[in-house]
Design a protein around this motif. Sequence first.
Motif, PDB file in Angstrom:
ATOM      1  N   ARG A   1     -41.272 -17.946  15.989  1.00  0.00           N
ATOM      2  CA  ARG A   1     -39.871 -18.121  15.598  1.00  0.00           C
ATOM      3  C   ARG A   1     -39.410 -16.878  14.843  1.00  0.00           C
ATOM      4  N   SER A   2     -38.202 -16.473  15.167  1.00  0.00           N
ATOM      5  CA  SER A   2     -37.720 -15.188  14.669  1.00  0.00           C
ATOM      6  C   SER A   2     -36.229 -15.243  14.413  1.00  0.00           C
TER       7      SER A   2
ATOM      8  N   TYR B   1     -40.324 -14.856  11.419  1.00  0.00           N
ATOM      9  CA  TYR B   1     -40.507 -15.562  10.166  1.00  0.00           C
ATOM     10  C   TYR B   1     -42.007 -15.644   9.876  1.00  0.00           C
ATOM     11  N   GLY B   2     -42.382 -15.352   8.644  1.00  0.00           N
ATOM     12  CA  GLY B   2     -43.787 -15.463   8.281  1.00  0.00           C
ATOM     13  C   GLY B   2     -44.294 -14.254   7.533  1.00  0.00           C
ATOM     14  N   ARG B   3     -45.606 -14.136   7.495  1.00  0.00           N
ATOM     15  CA  ARG B   3     -46.292 -13.077   6.737  1.00  0.00           C
ATOM     16  C   ARG B   3     -47.254 -12.320   7.635  1.00  0.00           C
ATOM     17  N   GLY B   4     -47.378 -11.025   7.364  1.00  0.00           N
ATOM     18  CA  GLY B   4     -48.372 -10.198   8.028  1.00  0.00           C
ATOM     19  C   GLY B   4     -49.389  -9.710   7.018  1.00  0.00           C
TER      20      GLY B   4
ATOM     21  N   ASP C   1     -43.715  -9.011   4.666  1.00  0.00           N
ATOM     22  CA  ASP C   1     -42.796  -9.991   5.236  1.00  0.00           C
ATOM     23  C   ASP C   1     -42.549  -9.646   6.703  1.00  0.00           C
ATOM     24  N   LEU C   2     -42.895 -10.545   7.618  1.00  0.00           N
ATOM     25  CA  LEU C   2     -42.667 -10.266   9.038  1.00  0.00           C
ATOM     26  C   LEU C   2     -41.184 -10.136   9.363  1.00  0.00           C
TER      27      LEU C   2
END
Length: 424
Positions: free
Chosen positions: A255-256, A271-274, A302-303
Amino acid sequence: MKVRWSKTTWRAVSGIVASLILIFSFQNCGKAGFDANLDSSLADAGLSDAELTAKYGSTQGAKVAAAPFAYDARFDQIAYNSCAESHLAGNEAFFSIKAGAYRPGTGGVKVRSAFIDYINSNFYPIYPATQISTNQYKEYLADSPANANAVPSMAIRVRSSLNDVYATSNTVTLNTDVIPMIGYLTDSGVMDSYVSAAMPSPTYFPFSGQYKVMEATMKLNANEGLARSYRNLMMNAGALTLAYMQDTSQPYKVRSPAGTSSTSTALTTAYGRGYQFTFAQMSGATQANIPTNTVYSIREYDLENPNNVTATWNCSRKYMIVRSQDAATACPSHTIGDLQNESIRAELEIVRRQFPADQWEFNVSRRCAVPKGSVSCYKEETYQGTPVGAQYDLTKDCFQPYGTYLGTTPLARCAQFISVCLRP
């Protein structure tokens, strides 16, 4: 070599490590072992416009449809085990990466303030209440297209093309290459844990029908070449990611803010973490042949905004892995007296989150660990009749698989390590 495939196919990356060809591919794998309760038919993005209008009215329905992405999930501890031999396949104790959330407030799942503010600004409490209720937040989450049926997942993805997953075979496999956690975040039982008046960030989800803890494990240890290749990936073109599956039938999609990207356009934000890793030789190593198999640092970002570094992790905890037959002298167990020491107990509490006592023995004072049972981290072999063993002295040369023995006296195998990193 990285290949971009056509719209009806996927993507592949392959490289040669010694004599082994490693294939990383990007393919649709269906449910591939994910619980049947997470049927792909449930992955439709929330209610349709017509359904939202019927339920809320046209004005309020449009507001639910426009609700922003709500979730902020974080790991707070990542462990890396460098053991890599074919005989370790299927052994639960010998994972390569285990990432999880164990400290509420530092890790876990919480609702973004932007979502809370949006709901508070656009909706009203149900009379006679004076505040929006927990059930209202849950209902808007479950019905909004941006949030419905999101599943947090861990994978190693291409940093410049986040819908591309590095896989250990020619298909991307759920539960092997993409690891789901918790279950659907808009499942009512799951929402009970993280949606409350205080909007906490829990790490345990007792009412989830899938997984009770937020934790994911990957095994990249079929051989030393594969392990080394993945270490290179996570330092360069790839990154470990905590993202949200777009659709359970296509787990590689995330999801983006950009929505579902086409196969012809690389997705650079999500959305999310790298988690960008740096690997290095163990501190104190003086021989060039000693592998770079410990985690030196993890850069969390932060992605959604890859230039935004959200945390620099503490990776100072490293434990040399010792064979059980060498444990008495190289890694003796803690004594009862040791366990009276508060700092020793605190360190054991950290490692036990990911290395249970029935699988591993740790001596945190000596910074070493011994696997329990009959399976060893090291391949037990002889060379010209002499046992090879393991080299625990970092000032002496050692043998890596795919290397060459020297002369008639075998070099002992290079030591393997466990690295444990904590989010501050």
